[in-house]
Design a protein around this motif. Structure first.
Motif, PDB file in Angstrom:
ATOM      1  N   ILE A 162      24.441 -46.927  86.509  1.00 14.78           N
ATOM      2  CA  ILE A 162      25.740 -47.275  86.940  1.00 14.78           C
ATOM      3  C   ILE A 162      26.567 -46.162  87.431  1.00 14.78           C
ATOM      4  N   LYS A 163      26.574 -46.368  88.933  1.00 19.17           N
ATOM      5  CA  LYS A 163      27.454 -44.942  89.856  1.00 19.17           C
ATOM      6  C   LYS A 163      28.970 -45.853  90.127  1.00 19.17           C
ATOM      7  N   ASN A 164      29.090 -47.060  91.184  1.00 18.24           N
ATOM      8  CA  ASN A 164      30.452 -47.927  90.936  1.00 18.24           C
ATOM      9  C   ASN A 164      30.617 -48.692  90.259  1.00 18.24           C
ATOM     10  N   VAL A 165      32.100 -49.074  90.335  1.00 19.86           N
ATOM     11  CA  VAL A 165      33.133 -50.111  89.900  1.00 19.86           C
ATOM     12  C   VAL A 165      33.487 -51.095  90.226  1.00 19.86           C
ATOM     13  N   LEU A 166      34.319 -51.949  89.515  1.00 16.51           N
ATOM     14  CA  LEU A 166      35.139 -52.696  90.278  1.00 16.51           C
ATOM     15  C   LEU A 166      36.156 -52.725  88.958  1.00 16.51           C
ATOM     16  N   VAL A 167      37.340 -52.113  89.429  1.00 18.16           N
ATOM     17  CA  VAL A 167      38.632 -52.633  88.260  1.00 18.16           C
ATOM     18  C   VAL A 167      39.313 -53.352  88.935  1.00 18.16           C
ATOM     19  N   ILE A 168      38.689 -55.182  88.044  1.00 10.87           N
ATOM     20  CA  ILE A 168      39.914 -56.207  88.157  1.00 10.87           C
ATOM     21  C   ILE A 168      41.049 -55.238  87.507  1.00 10.87           C
ATOM     22  N   LEU A 169      42.432 -55.689  88.669  1.00 12.53           N
ATOM     23  CA  LEU A 169      43.788 -55.599  88.487  1.00 12.53           C
ATOM     24  C   LEU A 169      44.564 -56.754  87.754  1.00 12.53           C
ATOM     25  N   ASP A 170      43.824 -57.798  87.599  1.00 14.83           N
ATOM     26  CA  ASP A 170      44.924 -58.490  87.294  1.00 14.83           C
ATOM     27  C   ASP A 170      44.305 -58.803  85.441  1.00 14.83           C
ATOM     28  N   LYS A 171      45.401 -58.533  84.952  1.00 17.74           N
ATOM     29  CA  LYS A 171      45.080 -58.183  83.237  1.00 17.74           C
ATOM     30  C   LYS A 171      45.209 -59.654  82.264  1.00 17.74           C
ATOM     31  N   LYS A 172      44.252 -59.838  81.434  1.00  9.85           N
ATOM     32  CA  LYS A 172      44.369 -61.459  81.016  1.00  9.85           C
ATOM     33  C   LYS A 172      45.699 -62.285  80.884  1.00  9.85           C
ATOM     34  N   ASP A 220      23.474 -51.223  96.226  1.00 11.36           N
ATOM     35  CA  ASP A 220      24.983 -50.986  94.992  1.00 11.36           C
ATOM     36  C   ASP A 220      26.684 -51.410  95.868  1.00 11.36           C
ATOM     37  N   MET A 221      26.468 -51.121  96.895  1.00 11.83           N
ATOM     38  CA  MET A 221      27.575 -51.262  97.943  1.00 11.83           C
ATOM     39  C   MET A 221      28.113 -52.821  97.965  1.00 11.83           C
TER      40      MET A 221
END
Length: 289
Positions: A271-281, A106-107
């Motif tokens: 799903i266990k871990n995710v990445l959140v994109i800090l750049d918004k559209k 996953d990592m």
């Protein structure tokens, strides 16, 4: 006058047996001590004592055998308990090993995803979800204290998971692209033809696919297996995030557009871990301009 009958002399049977036994014992001792053979007595003693001795020996052998069997049974049960404990320990270790391997994989996927998309991101773990097999809506352990805002995109596995819908100080709610309420403006990567990808939990439950709709393939170049990504025309999703691959395609009744299904790039069951994109559209568009 009647004659009186003479009283008969009667010896009780127990005394007779006692006398015979005593006589046999005396004869046996005499035989042992003086090497004298009393054939009738020896024969009688043989009939009396030898079966008794055999019976005693057989009972003794049975008792001894039973004791040995019980000892062996205890040893086997003890050994079985030890082996079962070893099996339980190894099973636990194997489960931990599999979980560690899954976490490592996953990592690795998140790291590859982080390198693939040139956006600022933050990692988060899932701490809650709605009932059911699918991660259509869930909660992560990061919130506005970590810079997360509503409408930020969430990725995992090989592509797009969904979007942030609500934020708290240390948590955030995510609605994934497979949810019935979600619709994503998308494009076929090979042709740039525009389409929509709509969430459909019923389709996910049956075939693990979601809906592809309103595809404008004027040159008839789009094919099964083509990748579908988020479109630059989307109001909330940053462009270029992989949604999945086309698994089925057909012409609509209007003969102008096509529809079909997409196999998501993300395993929405594990799903266990995710990445959140800090750049918004909006911020991405400002940078591009």
């Amino acid at each position: 006058m009647k004659r009186r009958r003479k009283a008969r002399f009667h010896i009780p049977l127990k005394y007779v047996l006692l006398s015979l036994s005593t006589l046999c014992i005396i004869a046996m001792f005499a035989s042992f001590l003086f090497d004298v053979t009393f054939t009738p007595l020896n024969t009688a003693a043989g009939y009396v004592f030898i079966p008794m001795q055999k019976g005693i020996n057989e009972v003794g052998s049975m008792v001894s055998s039973l004791a040995d069997n019980l000892t062996e049974l205890r040893d086997v049960m003890k050994r079985n308990e030890e082996l079962q404990a070893q099996v339980d320990e190894l099973t636990t270790e194997l489960s931990v090993y599999k979980m560690e391997q899954y976490d490592i994989q996953d990592m690795r996927e998140l790291l590859a995803l982080d390198e693939q998309y040139n956006y600022e991101k933050i990692g988060a773990s899932i701490i809650g979800k709605d009932a059911g097999n699918w991660f259509d809506t869930f909660i992560i352990d990061k919130g506005y204290n970590d810079g997360i805002e509503v409408d930020m995109n969430v990725i995992a596995g090989s592509g797009l998971v969904g979007i942030i819908t609500d934020v708290g100080p240390n948590y955030a709610n995510v609605r994934s692209i497979i949810d019935d309420r979600n619709s994503v403006s998308a494009a076929v990567l090979t042709t740039s033809d525009q389409c929509f990808v709509n969430g459909d939990l019923e389709m996910m439950g049956k075939s693990q696919v979601i809906e592809l709709a309103n595809l404008k393939d004027e040159d008839d170049e789009v094919a099964v297996g083509d990748q579908v990504v988020t479109s630059h025309t989307s109001s909330k999703y940053v462009p270029g995030l992989l949604i999945g691959r086309i698994s089925e395609l057909k012409m609509d009744p209007n003969n102008l557009t096509k529809s079909g299904t997409i196999t998501p790039a993300v395993d929405f069951e594990h799903i266990k871990n995710v990445l959140v994109i800090l750049d918004k559209k909006q911020s991405v568009q400002s940078k591009d301009n």
